[in-house]
Design an enzyme around this catalytic site. Structure first.
Site, PDB file in Angstrom:
ATOM      1  N   CYS A 162       0.862  -1.213  -0.106  1.00  0.00           N
ATOM      2  CA  CYS A 162       0.025   0.039  -0.091  1.00  0.00           C
ATOM      3  C   CYS A 162       0.881   1.183  -0.080  1.00  0.00           C
ATOM      4  CB  CYS A 162      -0.776  -0.161   1.112  1.00  0.00           C
ATOM      5  SG  CYS A 162      -1.900   1.399   1.535  1.00  0.00           S
TER       6      CYS A 162
ATOM      7  N   HIS B  25      -9.130  -3.976  -1.511  1.00  0.00           N
ATOM      8  CA  HIS B  25      -8.223  -3.357  -0.696  1.00  0.00           C
ATOM      9  C   HIS B  25      -8.661  -1.842  -0.917  1.00  0.00           C
ATOM     10  CE1 HIS B  25      -3.742  -2.181   0.306  1.00  0.00           C
ATOM     11  NE2 HIS B  25      -4.444  -1.136  -0.164  1.00  0.00           N
ATOM     12  N   GLU B  26      -8.627  -1.111  -2.078  1.00  0.00           N
ATOM     13  CA  GLU B  26      -9.120   0.291  -2.300  1.00  0.00           C
ATOM     14  C   GLU B  26     -10.452   0.622  -1.590  1.00  0.00           C
ATOM     15  OE1 GLU B  26      -6.567   1.899  -3.045  1.00  0.00           O
ATOM     16  OE2 GLU B  26      -5.569   0.208  -3.967  1.00  0.00           O
TER      17      GLU B  26
ATOM     18  N   HIS C  33     -10.074   1.536   2.024  1.00  0.00           N
ATOM     19  CA  HIS C  33      -9.643   2.797   2.516  1.00  0.00           C
ATOM     20  C   HIS C  33     -10.774   3.772   2.521  1.00  0.00           C
ATOM     21  CE1 HIS C  33      -5.167   2.418   2.010  1.00  0.00           C
ATOM     22  NE2 HIS C  33      -5.478   1.906   0.700  1.00  0.00           N
TER      23      HIS C  33
HETATM   24 NI    NI Z   1      -3.746   1.063  -0.190  1.00  0.00          NI
END
Ligand code: NI
Length: 166
Positions: free
Chosen positions: A92, A134-135, A138
């Protein structure tokens, strides 16, 4: 990692045609490309809006994964298609130099809007599904180290590459 904004929940984009949105998208793309990222989310550049982008083609940080088309996703939604999860290595831009082994759903559907306000609906699996999860994490204030089950599989990229070949 450590910056409190990364732990906050982002707000939906209210107007898909606002000029400021195009500037945000450009800033995100410039940052992602400068850092050879596989993806980026708006909170990573300090903006708490539900905007992500991702894409991998010949990325030196991810040499062994299948290509993922460059995609901008505004107000994304994920539907899990298969409860099965698989572990895979993640990095990341907000956790520089590190990698960790993270369980993610193997198969998902995702939707959202592109830079022109057009609806996107896709199914994805494997690394593509991983990047989207994953995104979107966030946008809910979740960083991948919070998802790692076995902390012996979290460390510096160079060491993990050397000892585990990941
Ligand atoms: Ni990330």
């Amino acid at each position: 990692m450590g910056q409190p904004i990364l732990l906050e929940r982002s707000q939906p984009v209210p107007n898909l045609h606002a000029p400021e949105l195009q500037m945000l998208l450009q800033d995100m793309q410039d940052t992602m490309e400068a850092e050879d990222g596989a993806g980026i989310a708006a909170p990573q550049i300090g903006v708490l809006l539900r905007v992500v982008m991702f894409g991998i083609e010949n990325n030196p940080r991810y040499p062994h994964v299948e290509p993922v088309p460059f995609t901008i996703l505004i107000n994304p939604e994920i539907t899990i298609l298969d409860q099965a999860r698989e572990e895979g290595w993640e990095g990341c831009l907000s956790v520089p130099g590190m990698r960790g082994l993270v369980p993610r759903y193997r198969r998902i559907a995702y939707s959202g809007y592109d830079a022109q306000g057009q609806r996107i609906e896709r199914e994805a699996e494997g690394f593509h599904a991983r990047v989207v999860q994953h995104e979107v994490d966030h946008l809910d204030g979740v960083l991948y180290p919070q998802r790692i089950k076995d902390m012996t599989r979290f460390g510096f990229k160079e060491e993990l590459q050397h000892y585990l070949g990941c």
